[in-house]
Motif scaffolding. Structure first.
Motif, mmCIF file in Angstrom:
data_model
loop_
_atom_site.group_PDB
_atom_site.id
_atom_site.type_symbol
_atom_site.label_atom_id
_atom_site.label_comp_id
_atom_site.label_asym_id
_atom_site.label_seq_id
_atom_site.Cartn_x
_atom_site.Cartn_y
_atom_site.Cartn_z
ATOM 1 N N ARG A 5 45.541 42.681 47.043
ATOM 2 C CA ARG A 5 45.596 43.537 48.224
ATOM 3 C C ARG A 5 45.040 42.784 49.432
ATOM 4 O O ARG A 5 44.121 43.239 50.102
ATOM 5 C CB ARG A 5 44.790 44.823 47.995
ATOM 6 N N PHE A 30 52.751 50.255 39.094
ATOM 7 C CA PHE A 30 51.861 50.275 40.261
ATOM 8 C C PHE A 30 50.589 49.482 39.973
ATOM 9 O O PHE A 30 50.123 48.683 40.795
ATOM 10 C CB PHE A 30 51.530 51.734 40.619
ATOM 11 N N TYR A 34 46.385 37.962 41.192
ATOM 12 C CA TYR A 34 46.149 37.218 39.951
ATOM 13 C C TYR A 34 47.398 36.537 39.410
ATOM 14 O O TYR A 34 47.369 35.942 38.348
ATOM 15 C CB TYR A 34 45.545 38.150 38.891
ATOM 16 N N TYR A 64 37.499 51.534 54.376
ATOM 17 C CA TYR A 64 36.103 51.110 54.260
ATOM 18 C C TYR A 64 35.165 51.580 55.348
ATOM 19 O O TYR A 64 34.118 50.995 55.562
ATOM 20 C CB TYR A 64 36.026 49.579 54.044
ATOM 21 N N PHE A 93 43.962 59.515 39.023
ATOM 22 C CA PHE A 93 44.622 58.215 39.255
ATOM 23 C C PHE A 93 45.588 57.933 38.108
ATOM 24 O O PHE A 93 46.754 57.582 38.315
ATOM 25 C CB PHE A 93 43.567 57.116 39.388
ATOM 26 N N ALA A 140 34.262 48.393 44.604
ATOM 27 C CA ALA A 140 35.651 48.747 44.928
ATOM 28 C C ALA A 140 35.969 50.066 44.228
ATOM 29 O O ALA A 140 35.199 50.541 43.396
ATOM 30 C CB ALA A 140 36.610 47.655 44.454
ATOM 31 N N MET A 141 37.084 50.635 44.583
ATOM 32 C CA MET A 141 37.477 51.941 44.053
ATOM 33 C C MET A 141 37.497 51.965 42.522
ATOM 34 O O MET A 141 37.585 50.938 41.867
ATOM 35 C CB MET A 141 38.842 52.312 44.604
ATOM 36 N N ILE A 176 37.263 43.257 53.721
ATOM 37 C CA ILE A 176 36.758 44.498 53.184
ATOM 38 C C ILE A 176 35.297 44.638 53.556
ATOM 39 O O ILE A 176 34.539 43.688 53.518
ATOM 40 C CB ILE A 176 36.950 44.562 51.676
ATOM 41 N N THR A 202 41.977 42.424 51.689
ATOM 42 C CA THR A 202 40.738 42.968 51.103
ATOM 43 C C THR A 202 40.255 41.991 50.027
ATOM 44 O O THR A 202 40.887 40.959 49.779
ATOM 45 C CB THR A 202 40.950 44.357 50.460
ATOM 46 N N THR A 203 39.182 42.350 49.351
ATOM 47 C CA THR A 203 38.644 41.452 48.319
ATOM 48 C C THR A 203 39.449 41.475 47.033
ATOM 49 O O THR A 203 39.149 40.731 46.121
ATOM 50 C CB THR A 203 37.200 41.827 47.964
ATOM 51 N N MET A 204 40.446 42.331 46.927
ATOM 52 C CA MET A 204 41.232 42.379 45.680
ATOM 53 C C MET A 204 42.123 41.144 45.590
ATOM 54 O O MET A 204 43.080 40.991 46.344
ATOM 55 C CB MET A 204 42.069 43.659 45.658
ATOM 56 N N ASN A 223 39.737 53.008 50.180
ATOM 57 C CA ASN A 223 40.640 51.855 50.249
ATOM 58 C C ASN A 223 41.475 51.850 51.521
ATOM 59 O O ASN A 223 41.589 52.845 52.230
ATOM 60 C CB ASN A 223 41.548 51.832 49.005
ATOM 61 N N ALA A 224 42.075 50.689 51.772
ATOM 62 C CA ALA A 224 42.893 50.489 52.968
ATOM 63 C C ALA A 224 44.257 51.132 52.745
ATOM 64 O O ALA A 224 45.113 50.575 52.067
ATOM 65 C CB ALA A 224 43.035 48.996 53.245
ATOM 66 N N CYS A 260 33.485 44.353 40.599
ATOM 67 C CA CYS A 260 33.922 45.237 41.687
ATOM 68 C C CYS A 260 34.279 46.634 41.187
ATOM 69 O O CYS A 260 33.962 47.634 41.817
ATOM 70 C CB CYS A 260 35.126 44.628 42.403
ATOM 71 N N HIS A 261 34.977 46.710 40.048
ATOM 72 C CA HIS A 261 35.496 48.010 39.602
ATOM 73 C C HIS A 261 34.604 48.697 38.574
ATOM 74 O O HIS A 261 34.882 49.833 38.190
ATOM 75 C CB HIS A 261 36.902 47.840 39.019
ATOM 76 N N CYS A 274 36.413 41.548 36.539
ATOM 77 C CA CYS A 274 36.934 42.684 37.308
ATOM 78 C C CYS A 274 35.835 43.732 37.497
ATOM 79 O O CYS A 274 35.768 44.427 38.511
ATOM 80 C CB CYS A 274 38.107 43.339 36.586
HETATM 81 C C1 HEC Z 1 35.959 41.002 44.511
HETATM 82 C C2 HEC Z 1 36.230 42.378 44.155
HETATM 83 C C3 HEC Z 1 37.388 42.661 43.217
HETATM 84 C C4 HEC Z 1 37.679 42.065 42.022
HETATM 85 C C5 HEC Z 1 36.969 40.902 41.331
HETATM 86 C C6 HEC Z 1 38.802 42.778 41.476
HETATM 87 N N1 HEC Z 1 39.190 43.775 42.315
HETATM 88 FE FE1 HEC Z 1 40.688 45.075 42.011
HETATM 89 N N2 HEC Z 1 40.398 45.877 43.839
HETATM 90 C C7 HEC Z 1 39.393 45.515 44.703
HETATM 91 C C8 HEC Z 1 39.539 46.261 45.921
HETATM 92 C C9 HEC Z 1 38.630 46.175 47.129
HETATM 93 C C10 HEC Z 1 40.658 47.106 45.749
HETATM 94 C C11 HEC Z 1 41.230 48.080 46.748
HETATM 95 C C12 HEC Z 1 41.869 47.298 47.877
HETATM 96 C C13 HEC Z 1 42.549 48.181 48.893
HETATM 97 O O1 HEC Z 1 41.883 48.648 49.823
HETATM 98 O O2 HEC Z 1 43.777 48.391 48.752
HETATM 99 C C14 HEC Z 1 41.172 46.832 44.431
HETATM 100 C C15 HEC Z 1 42.266 47.467 43.879
HETATM 101 C C16 HEC Z 1 42.678 47.329 42.570
HETATM 102 C C17 HEC Z 1 43.713 48.099 41.951
HETATM 103 C C18 HEC Z 1 44.517 49.203 42.599
HETATM 104 C C19 HEC Z 1 43.808 50.544 42.416
HETATM 105 C C20 HEC Z 1 44.377 51.682 43.204
HETATM 106 O O3 HEC Z 1 43.999 52.817 42.916
HETATM 107 O O4 HEC Z 1 45.156 51.481 44.133
HETATM 108 C C21 HEC Z 1 43.803 47.685 40.645
HETATM 109 C C22 HEC Z 1 44.735 48.213 39.591
HETATM 110 C C23 HEC Z 1 42.826 46.635 40.472
HETATM 111 N N3 HEC Z 1 42.153 46.451 41.662
HETATM 112 C C24 HEC Z 1 42.602 45.953 39.284
HETATM 113 C C25 HEC Z 1 41.761 44.847 39.177
HETATM 114 C C26 HEC Z 1 41.668 44.024 37.996
HETATM 115 C C27 HEC Z 1 42.370 44.302 36.693
HETATM 116 C C28 HEC Z 1 40.797 43.025 38.290
HETATM 117 C C29 HEC Z 1 40.409 41.833 37.437
HETATM 118 C C30 HEC Z 1 41.504 41.056 36.903
HETATM 119 C C31 HEC Z 1 40.329 43.249 39.639
HETATM 120 N N4 HEC Z 1 40.943 44.357 40.150
HETATM 121 C C32 HEC Z 1 39.386 42.470 40.267
HETATM 122 C C33 HEC Z 1 38.420 44.572 44.484
HETATM 123 C C34 HEC Z 1 38.354 43.732 43.392
#
Ligand code: HEC
Ligand code: HEC
Length: 408
Positions: free
Chosen positions: A226, A217, A234, A98, A209, A201-202, A40, A229-231, A104-105, A191-192, A188
């Motif tokens: 994902r 989803f 879990y 990105y 949404f 992140a988004m 990412i 990417t950095t997601m 997002n991707a 990033c969020h 979380c």
């Molecule tokens: C290091 C950064 C990072 C962390 C920490 C992180 N996320 Fe994400 N998350 C992202 C990214 C980047 C995306 C989008 C990836 C993509 O391009 O599909 C994402 C996508 C998501 C999505 C999908 C959203 C959509 O509209 O498609 C959800 C839900 C989500 N994250 C929840 C969480 C939760 C809950 C946590 C903690 C438990 C968390 N994330 C931790 C970076 C992070």
């Protein structure tokens, strides 16, 4: 990387040269999981490249290797054309994401496996208001018909390489308070955002949404992540219950969707000068260096634009985004000239004053609009460097609606 590709890469650096998106180190999260910067952010670097580089072909994204085989009269072929015009400069020519912050991707395997056609279609038409993702649909005075959005979905589906899974009817029952604790413990928010507002992140709190994303989803995104990417995924770090609690917590950010203003809006270009009677503003664009070369006529700092505005000086401030974004919020005194209709406006817009274009991104569509003005022979035209969201962050005059000027 082919030559063709790398020149486009430079061009797109121009689009949105904000901070590197996600060179994030959230440290070691509980469970020994370290977030990895992964891929990412690769395209968006702190570098910057004037969009003049793209004046030859203002930003048409590179078609992926398979695109040459698509019949232009098929839904996928029409989708490709639309994607090139409206999407690739943020989400990447191959959906790799990105090129703009947090875009997002779209080609991500887990994303495409869990997103329904309807989710994609509705997300395109209604966007994510308040983020750079515009509501593209005609019901918002945007450029895309419902049919166009189906064509885009057909094209985007060509990237899918995991089978679709049915997440829509997954039964999720979580506890929001426990979910909040998990959200904080797992960081979380790094990033969020603490309130799901999106940082590196988004966003996760956008009303549109929540309108279209099912619980399943959201759960799937948390469980499978994902990659690359950095997601993170879990599912090996959190229990099923903890992940369901997270879904319940994220749902507390759901808000009613503001219904679209369904009366079509056609901007009046005959009335377009800011501070009509005032002395003509004069701007000094920033000198931008890139790989030893200097570019000096592209970007005007927002502060200069603001100062000219409050000093009552006259110039033309062009909101280059699609109309729905203008209706949601624009700089006071700006006229709406969407980047894909600049050619039609160049006969009407004043040539004896500076023209400043802006968008949210902050350089993608404003850069394309500037290039179109240049092609039409405008001499003094530049991009508002920091973009619309910087402007509103300063608390400078901006408002939604059809009127150019905001009430005091
Ligand atoms: C290091 C950064 C990072 C962390 C920490 C992180 N996320 Fe994400 N998350 C992202 C990214 C980047 C995306 C989008 C990836 C993509 O391009 O599909 C994402 C996508 C998501 C999505 C999908 C959203 C959509 O509209 O498609 C959800 C839900 C989500 N994250 C929840 C969480 C939760 C809950 C946590 C903690 C438990 C968390 N994330 C931790 C970076 C992070
Ligand atoms: C100016 C940059 C920009 C452009 C142009 C753009 N997007 Fe987006 N898009 C984004 C951003 C940023 C997000 C994430 C918004 C957020 O924070 O929730 C997004 C989100 C999305 C989502 C929702 C993904 C999810 O998991 O919630 C879809 C689908 C999407 N875009 C498709 C498209 C398509 C198709 C086009 C062309 C018609 C397009 N976008 C044009 C920036 C852009």
């Amino acid at each position: 990387m082919s030559l063709r590709y790398s020149s486009l890469a430079l061009l797109w650096l121009a689009a949105c040269p904000a901070e590197p998106v996600a060179v994030v180190d959230v440290g070691v999260i509980d469970g020994g999981f370290a977030a990895d910067a992964g891929m990412i952010g690769a395209p968006v670097e702190a570098g910057r490249w004037p969009s003049d580089a793209g004046e030859v072909d203002a930003g048409a994204p590179d078609a992926g290797p398979t695109d040459a085989w698509i019949n232009p009269d098929s839904p996928e072929g029409r989708g490709l054309t639309l994607y090139t015009e409206y999407c690739g400069f943020c989400h990447g020519a191959s959906g790799e994401g990105y090129w703009a912050d947090n875009a997002n991707a779209l080609a991500n395997p887990e994303f495409l496996a869990s997103a329904t056609d309807f989710f994609l279609w509705a997300s395109i038409l209604d966007g994510r208001p308040g983020t750079p993702m515009s509501p593209w649909g005609q019901s918002h005075s945007g450029p895309l018909s419902e049919e166009d959005a189906w064509d885009l979905v057909a094209y985007i589906r060509l990237w899918q390489d995991l089978p679709s899974i049915d997440v829509e009817y997954m039964q999720i029952s979580g506890d929001a308070d426990s979910g909040q604790a998990v959200y904080e413990r797992m960081q979380c928010g790094a990033c969020h955002g603490a309130d799901g507002e999106g940082v590196l992140a988004m966003s996760l709190n956008n009303p549109v949404f929540h309108q279209f994303a099912s619980d399943g989803f959201i759960y799937h995104a948390i469980a499978k992540g994902r990659a690359p990417t950095t997601m993170p995924a879990y599912e090996d770090v959190l229990s099923e219950q903890e992940m369901q609690d997270l879904v319940a917590y994220i749902r507390t950010w759901s808000r009613p969707v503001v219904p679209p203003d369904d009366e079509q809006f056609e901007p009046d270009w005959t009335d377009h000068v800011m501070n009509e009677g005032g002395a003509h503003a004069d701007f000094t664009p920033r000198v931008v260096e890139y790989e030893g070369a200097e570019f000096n006529d592209e970007f005007v700092p927002a502060q200069q634009v603001y100062d000219a505005m409050v000093a009552g000086q006259s110039f033309v401030l062009v909101d280059a985004r699609v109309i729905p974004d203008y209706l949601i919020g624009h700089i006071s005194g700006a006229v709406s000239v969407p980047f894909d209709s600049v050619e039609q406006a160049t006969d009407v817009i004043s040539r004896d004053r500076w023209v400043i274009t802006y968008c949210g991104c902050p350089h993608a569509v404003s850069g394309r609009a500037r290039a179109a003005f240049k092609r039409a022979g405008f001499e003094r035209v530049a991009v508002l460097d920091e973009g619309y969201y910087y402007w509103t962050d300063q608390g400078w005059p901006a408002c939604g609606g059809r009127e150019r000027y905001c009430e005091e």
